[in-house]
Write an enzyme that holds these catalytic residues in place. Structure first.
Site, PDB file in Angstrom:
ATOM      1  N   SER A 146       0.869  -1.167   0.000  1.00  0.00           N
ATOM      2  CA  SER A 146       0.000   0.000   0.000  1.00  0.00           C
ATOM      3  C   SER A 146       0.911   1.224   0.000  1.00  0.00           C
ATOM      4  O   SER A 146       1.796   1.345   0.856  1.00  0.00           O
ATOM      5  CB  SER A 146      -0.893  -0.019   1.243  1.00  0.00           C
ATOM      6  OG  SER A 146      -1.881   0.971   1.120  1.00  0.00           O
ATOM      7  N   GLU A 147       0.722   2.135  -0.957  1.00  0.00           N
ATOM      8  CA  GLU A 147       1.767   3.124  -1.222  1.00  0.00           C
ATOM      9  C   GLU A 147       1.931   4.194  -0.152  1.00  0.00           C
ATOM     10  O   GLU A 147       2.876   4.973  -0.200  1.00  0.00           O
ATOM     11  CB  GLU A 147       1.589   3.754  -2.615  1.00  0.00           C
ATOM     12  CG  GLU A 147       0.328   4.559  -2.828  1.00  0.00           C
ATOM     13  CD  GLU A 147      -0.801   3.737  -3.438  1.00  0.00           C
ATOM     14  OE1 GLU A 147      -0.783   2.495  -3.290  1.00  0.00           O
ATOM     15  OE2 GLU A 147      -1.706   4.340  -4.037  1.00  0.00           O
ATOM     16  N   ASN A 148       1.028   4.235   0.822  1.00  0.00           N
ATOM     17  CA  ASN A 148       1.259   5.155   1.938  1.00  0.00           C
ATOM     18  C   ASN A 148       2.346   4.644   2.877  1.00  0.00           C
ATOM     19  O   ASN A 148       2.731   5.346   3.808  1.00  0.00           O
ATOM     20  CB  ASN A 148      -0.040   5.419   2.703  1.00  0.00           C
ATOM     21  CG  ASN A 148      -0.671   4.166   3.244  1.00  0.00           C
ATOM     22  OD1 ASN A 148      -0.771   3.161   2.554  1.00  0.00           O
ATOM     23  ND2 ASN A 148      -1.075   4.205   4.491  1.00  0.00           N
TER      24      ASN A 148
END
Lengths: 220, 233
Positions: A46-48
């Protein structure tokens, strides 16, 4: 019959391989997580800043400091890692993610993708989509084949501002599985009960139709 | 002698030196890991004409969204905005400028800014509106954009624990942009949930070493959840 959202997720899941690190976009791509085969280890990025995203929490385990890129509360699996946004996009940009699945408004025969901006409508931003399409080698785009008005989304040239140039090779629509080769969409599979004629009619960009176009097979 | 003691005890002191038209970098992703009280202090001070660099701009009435209420923000540099009606209104009315920046590029711009790198090449955004006016260079047959890095007059950061020397650790995905923001401010202010004794944090586990940090303040946080999702029991 056109595929349902769930069937689209199921079809994408057939492309997963044991040991894959995968980034799933918002919408249909998110549903792919529900169809990871039990005998396979897949880790969701998840890119966060989370590698090893787990399921949603319970009311007891919910934690405001634990979210995914869709800003939903999530959990981390055993063996997960958490890091900064720069580290997260180093993984993405550096080509370390094995598969990226994301939605789009349009895709064209040159592998261009438009997914973030409709001029004269409110523009909210590209988020991480431009980094994801630029960084990944293996991308599957999921979208409906045509708009509700019947306008094709598989084009000779994207009409909307691009998210990325020449980066898409695989597209799953509600009607077909297509791959982009040498400036054309190649029809690889069709949804059960959907005719080749319907796909031809709803594809504006150049379409190559092999002699045999098998129907998709769903195991579950 | 204060030595390396970075702790301040009032928010007024924490944001001392912030002036109109400055650039403020803010950590956070959505409402996760945002410096709630430092944002609140900017609102209280009424500083205007700010350029704010942050992945998002909060929501109506919470997070950076509160700075829109009195039109304190002139320009936002973000990857995704518009979760708030006021933002949309001010943008359409021309009172607010927005520079949309791909999320990974935004993170790298601050990482580079803090690391003394004035610009870098990235494939992200080639052939898109983001590329307009930017130098393109080919490496190994592929096009890349030259992206300038970002530095701020102030960096506002939300940490979990810090010691008096300004060593900081973040909690879970509340880390996000915070460690990058922390490196790129002329004055970096970190608000945390807990201040611990020097020596208590494991040196091998520090996310932001104290050298980047100018001020540390102890805060209490609402930690609002944007998308409350739970699994059915």
């Amino acid at each position: 019959m056109a595929l349902t959202r769930e069937q689209m997720a199921q079809r994408v899941a057939q492309e997963l391989q044991d040991g894959f690190y995968v980034n799933l976009g918002i919408g249909i791509p998110t549903l792919v997580a529900n169809y990871i085969p039990d005998d396979m280890e897949v880790m969701l990025q998840s890119e966060n800043g989370l590698l090893g995203m787990g399921e949603f929490p319970t009311e007891d385990t919910i934690d405001a400091d634990m979210i995914n890129a869709g800003k939903q509360t999530v959990t981390a699996i055993k063996g997960a890692s958490i890091f900064s946004s720069a580290e997260s996009f180093a993984m993405i940009r550096g080509g370390h993610v094995d598969l990226t699945v994301l939605g789009a408004f349009e895709v064209d025969v040159n592998g261009n993708i438009a997914s973030w901006m409709i001029p004269n409508k409110l523009i909210k931003g590209m988020g991480g989509a431009m980094d994801l399409v630029a960084g990944a080698d293996n991308i599957i785009v999921t979208m409906t084949h045509a708009s509700k008005k019947g306008e094709s989304k598989l084009l000779a040239d994207c009409s909307l501002p691009l998210t990325g140039k020449g980066c898409i090779k695989k597209v799953l629509t509600d009607l077909a599985w297509l791959e982009i080769e040498n400036g054309a969409f190649v029809l690889k599979e069709r949804a059960p009960g959907v005719s080749v004629e319907e796909i031809i009619e709803k594809t504006q960009g150049k379409l190559v139709v092999p002699d045999d176009v098998p129907e998709m097979v769903f195991t579950k | 002698m204060a030595g390396f003691d970075k702790v301040v005890t009032s928010y007024e002191e924490a944001m001392q030196g912030l002036e109109d038209n400055m650039t403020v970098l803010a950590g956070g992703f959505g409402l996760c890991g945002i410096p709630e009280n430092l944002i609140g202090e900017i609102k209280r001070k009424g500083t205007k004409g700010l350029t704010v660099v942050s992945n998002n701009c909060g929501v109506d009435g919470f997070g950076l969204g509160v700075l829109l209420e009195d039109k304190q923000v002139r320009k936002m540099v973000s990857s995704y905005v518009g979760e708030n009606a006021l933002f949309e209104k001010q943008l359409l009315d021309g009172e607010l400028e927005v520079e949309l920046t791909p999320q990974g590029t935004l993170a790298e711009k601050m990482r580079a800014g803090g690391a003394g790198i004035p610009a870098f090449y990235t494939a992200t955004g080639v052939g898109t509106p983001v590329a307009e006016g930017k130098e393109v260079k080919v490496f190994d047959g592929r096009e890349y954009l030259l992206e300038p890095s970002i530095k701020g007059d102030f960096a506002i950061v939300k940490g979990w624990k810090a010691d008096r020397y300004g060593n900081v650790v973040y909690r879970h995905t509340a880390q996000n942009f915070n460690p990058l923001v922390a490196t790129a401010g002329k004055i970096t202010v970190v608000e945390v949930e807990e201040i611990v004794e020097v020596g208590e944090l494991d040196p091998t586990q520090i996310h932001t070493p104290g050298i980047y940090v100018d001020r540390v303040i102890l805060g209490t946080f609402e930690k609002r959840i944007e998308q409350r999702t739970v699994k059915s029991a």
